[in-house]
Design a protein around this motif. Sequence first.
Motif, mmCIF file in Angstrom:
data_model
loop_
_atom_site.group_PDB
_atom_site.id
_atom_site.type_symbol
_atom_site.label_atom_id
_atom_site.label_comp_id
_atom_site.label_asym_id
_atom_site.label_seq_id
_atom_site.Cartn_x
_atom_site.Cartn_y
_atom_site.Cartn_z
ATOM 1 N N GLY A 288 0.651 -1.078 0.069
ATOM 2 C CA GLY A 288 -0.051 0.079 -0.114
ATOM 3 C C GLY A 288 0.877 1.173 0.001
ATOM 4 O O GLY A 288 2.248 1.352 -0.457
ATOM 5 N N THR A 289 0.479 2.240 0.522
ATOM 6 C CA THR A 289 1.141 3.567 0.417
ATOM 7 C C THR A 289 0.665 4.181 1.804
ATOM 8 O O THR A 289 0.090 4.101 2.754
ATOM 9 C CB THR A 289 0.305 4.607 -0.525
ATOM 10 O OG1 THR A 289 -0.929 4.756 -0.343
ATOM 11 C CG2 THR A 289 0.769 3.931 -1.947
ATOM 12 N N LEU A 290 1.725 4.981 1.898
ATOM 13 C CA LEU A 290 1.615 6.148 3.143
ATOM 14 C C LEU A 290 1.708 7.449 2.655
ATOM 15 O O LEU A 290 2.673 7.933 1.839
ATOM 16 C CB LEU A 290 3.002 5.781 3.944
ATOM 17 C CG LEU A 290 2.930 4.463 4.688
ATOM 18 C CD1 LEU A 290 4.579 4.121 5.274
ATOM 19 C CD2 LEU A 290 1.960 4.212 5.773
ATOM 20 N N SER A 291 0.938 8.428 3.145
ATOM 21 C CA SER A 291 0.947 9.729 2.283
ATOM 22 C C SER A 291 0.977 10.750 3.900
ATOM 23 O O SER A 291 0.399 10.673 4.775
ATOM 24 C CB SER A 291 -0.396 10.223 1.969
ATOM 25 O OG SER A 291 -0.493 11.325 1.353
ATOM 26 N N ASP B 256 -1.995 12.362 4.700
ATOM 27 C CA ASP B 256 -2.908 11.923 5.688
ATOM 28 C C ASP B 256 -2.763 11.987 7.239
ATOM 29 O O ASP B 256 -3.688 11.655 7.916
ATOM 30 C CB ASP B 256 -2.877 10.203 5.455
ATOM 31 C CG ASP B 256 -3.626 9.918 4.210
ATOM 32 O OD1 ASP B 256 -4.102 10.451 3.600
ATOM 33 O OD2 ASP B 256 -3.033 8.468 3.906
ATOM 34 N N TRP B 257 -1.558 12.645 7.309
ATOM 35 C CA TRP B 257 -1.173 12.906 8.737
ATOM 36 C C TRP B 257 -1.383 14.376 8.939
ATOM 37 O O TRP B 257 -0.705 14.965 9.988
ATOM 38 C CB TRP B 257 0.214 12.539 9.128
ATOM 39 C CG TRP B 257 0.261 10.909 8.933
ATOM 40 C CD1 TRP B 257 -0.400 10.315 9.606
ATOM 41 C CD2 TRP B 257 1.174 10.243 8.490
ATOM 42 N NE1 TRP B 257 -0.055 8.733 9.460
ATOM 43 C CE2 TRP B 257 0.996 8.783 8.741
ATOM 44 C CE3 TRP B 257 2.404 10.551 7.700
ATOM 45 C CZ2 TRP B 257 1.975 7.725 8.012
ATOM 46 C CZ3 TRP B 257 3.299 9.762 7.191
ATOM 47 C CH2 TRP B 257 3.074 8.301 7.430
ATOM 48 N N ARG B 258 -2.023 15.368 8.169
ATOM 49 C CA ARG B 258 -2.371 16.588 8.580
ATOM 50 C C ARG B 258 -2.859 16.754 9.910
ATOM 51 O O ARG B 258 -3.883 16.010 10.141
ATOM 52 C CB ARG B 258 -3.270 17.132 7.515
ATOM 53 C CG ARG B 258 -2.462 17.312 6.229
ATOM 54 C CD ARG B 258 -1.427 18.735 6.130
ATOM 55 N NE ARG B 258 -0.836 18.756 5.194
ATOM 56 C CZ ARG B 258 0.472 18.288 4.449
ATOM 57 N NH1 ARG B 258 1.013 17.558 5.287
ATOM 58 N NH2 ARG B 258 0.876 18.520 3.258
ATOM 59 N N GLY B 259 -2.542 17.749 10.594
ATOM 60 C CA GLY B 259 -2.928 17.889 12.099
ATOM 61 C C GLY B 259 -2.081 17.222 13.015
ATOM 62 O O GLY B 259 -2.299 17.278 14.500
ATOM 63 N N GLN B 260 -1.146 16.557 12.666
ATOM 64 C CA GLN B 260 -0.118 15.799 13.482
ATOM 65 C C GLN B 260 1.266 16.312 12.885
ATOM 66 O O GLN B 260 1.561 16.421 11.889
ATOM 67 C CB GLN B 260 -0.191 14.408 13.327
ATOM 68 C CG GLN B 260 -1.747 13.895 13.798
ATOM 69 C CD GLN B 260 -1.470 12.376 13.444
ATOM 70 O OE1 GLN B 260 -1.987 11.876 12.282
ATOM 71 N NE2 GLN B 260 -1.447 11.497 14.336
ATOM 72 N N PRO B 261 2.289 16.431 13.859
ATOM 73 C CA PRO B 261 3.602 16.695 13.599
ATOM 74 C C PRO B 261 4.071 15.392 12.927
ATOM 75 O O PRO B 261 3.597 14.179 13.521
ATOM 76 C CB PRO B 261 4.533 17.019 14.709
ATOM 77 C CG PRO B 261 3.474 16.779 16.086
ATOM 78 C CD PRO B 261 2.057 16.777 15.437
#
Length: 173
Positions: free
Chosen positions: A32-35, A38-43
């Motif tokens: 799969g993938t990691l974007s 997708d982590w907006r809102g987190q450092p």
Amino acid sequence: MIRMLVLTTLILLGRTVQAAPVSGEFASIDGGTLSIDDWRGQPVLVVNTASHCGFTGQYAALQKVYEIYSDRGLVVLAVPSDSFNQELGSAEEVKEFCELNYDLTLPMTDITPVKGAEAHPFYKAVETQTGFVPRWNFNKILLDTEGAVVATYGANVKPDSPKLLRQVESLLR
């Protein structure tokens, strides 16, 4: 006229320039993938890694930082790379090495170039914005909650160093 010039200068000096967010989609070591998006809102702490490097022991500290801060929102992303000719031959070997030796549970990408013409678009965007290019394995890029680069660190700065953790904690408040 002078008063207007002084006022304009003070206004300009008081502004902060916010860096534009960087993004990137990586192939995950698990499929799969990691974007980054997708982590907006987190450092996010992005670290280019390698299995046969003098700094490989930093995996233990990366896992420790991940365990301590992930409940508060920090994402630690390991990016195995052979850009410095010190990575194993396949993602499967890297995954097994990291699980057996460091019990890693943090997200990891597939083996990914981090410098030069073949560099991943994330690293090219960071270079364009900041001039930062990893000069060795275990260089670190800290993104704020909006995805903007707030700090970069060389391999000598350990993941659990007070300097780096102060920056992380300031983003988690």
